[in-house]
Design a protein around this motif. Structure first.
Motif, PDB file in Angstrom:
ATOM      1  N   ASN A 160       2.503   1.679  -3.430  1.00 56.67           N
ATOM      2  CA  ASN A 160       1.504   2.111  -4.407  1.00 56.67           C
ATOM      3  C   ASN A 160       1.169   3.594  -4.242  1.00 56.67           C
ATOM      4  N   ARG A 161       1.066   4.054  -2.996  1.00 57.04           N
ATOM      5  CA  ARG A 161       0.797   5.474  -2.765  1.00 57.04           C
ATOM      6  C   ARG A 161       1.956   6.334  -3.250  1.00 57.04           C
ATOM      7  N   GLU A 186      -2.130   4.364  -5.919  1.00 57.26           N
ATOM      8  CA  GLU A 186      -3.217   4.313  -4.934  1.00 57.26           C
ATOM      9  C   GLU A 186      -3.257   5.669  -4.252  1.00 57.26           C
ATOM     10  N   LYS A 187      -4.418   6.267  -4.226  1.00 58.43           N
ATOM     11  CA  LYS A 187      -4.538   7.593  -3.628  1.00 58.43           C
ATOM     12  C   LYS A 187      -4.654   7.485  -2.121  1.00 58.43           C
ATOM     13  N   SER A 188      -4.024   8.437  -1.463  1.00 65.20           N
ATOM     14  CA  SER A 188      -4.167   8.527  -0.017  1.00 65.20           C
ATOM     15  C   SER A 188      -5.560   9.036   0.296  1.00 65.20           C
ATOM     16  N   GLN A 207       0.824  -1.202   0.000  1.00 66.87           N
ATOM     17  CA  GLN A 207       0.000   0.000   0.000  1.00 66.87           C
ATOM     18  C   GLN A 207       0.862   1.257   0.000  1.00 66.87           C
ATOM     19  N   GLN A 208       1.908   1.257   0.811  1.00 71.07           N
ATOM     20  CA  GLN A 208       2.790   2.417   0.893  1.00 71.07           C
ATOM     21  C   GLN A 208       3.500   2.632  -0.446  1.00 71.07           C
TER      22      GLN A 208
END
Length: 108
Positions: A16-17, A22-24, A13-14
């Motif tokens: 990808n952000r 991936e949007k925060s 997740q980190q």
């Protein structure tokens, strides 16, 4: 919950952000110890909460022959009277322990 899988998911997740895949979350809910005390399950814990829990559990696993004094489920109520105010991390760990603590990481 599998400790290694949670760690891999958090890292993914980190990454990808950071890559913009991936949007925060645009709005981060304000949390405090009083709000956390009302949590009904560990599903309400945030990513940051799980990071603290994982760090604490990792430290516990490296304890060797030492015995944890606090936080411990049987000591939370006894020791809380000695704190001027309830800290978020103490409330979080007490909640995690009340939901099963390390047993949540066991298979099955």
């Amino acid at each position: 919950v599998d400790h290694k899988q949670v760690d891999r998911d958090l890292k993914t997740q980190q990454q990808n952000r950071l890559l913009g895949l991936e949007k925060s979350p645009s709005v981060i809910k304000s949390r405090n110890a009083h709000v956390l005390q009302a949590a009904k399950s560990c599903a309400e814990f945030s990513e940051a909460d799980w990071e603290l829990i994982m760090d604490t559990h990792d430290e516990y696993m490296r304890r060797g022959c030492l015995e944890r004094v606090y936080p411990r489920l049987d000591m939370v109520d006894r020791c809380s009277e000695f704190f001027f105010s309830q800290r978020y991390s103490n409330v979080l760990l007490a909640k995690w322990l009340s939901f099963g603590g390390p047993k949540l990481f066991e298979p099955g």
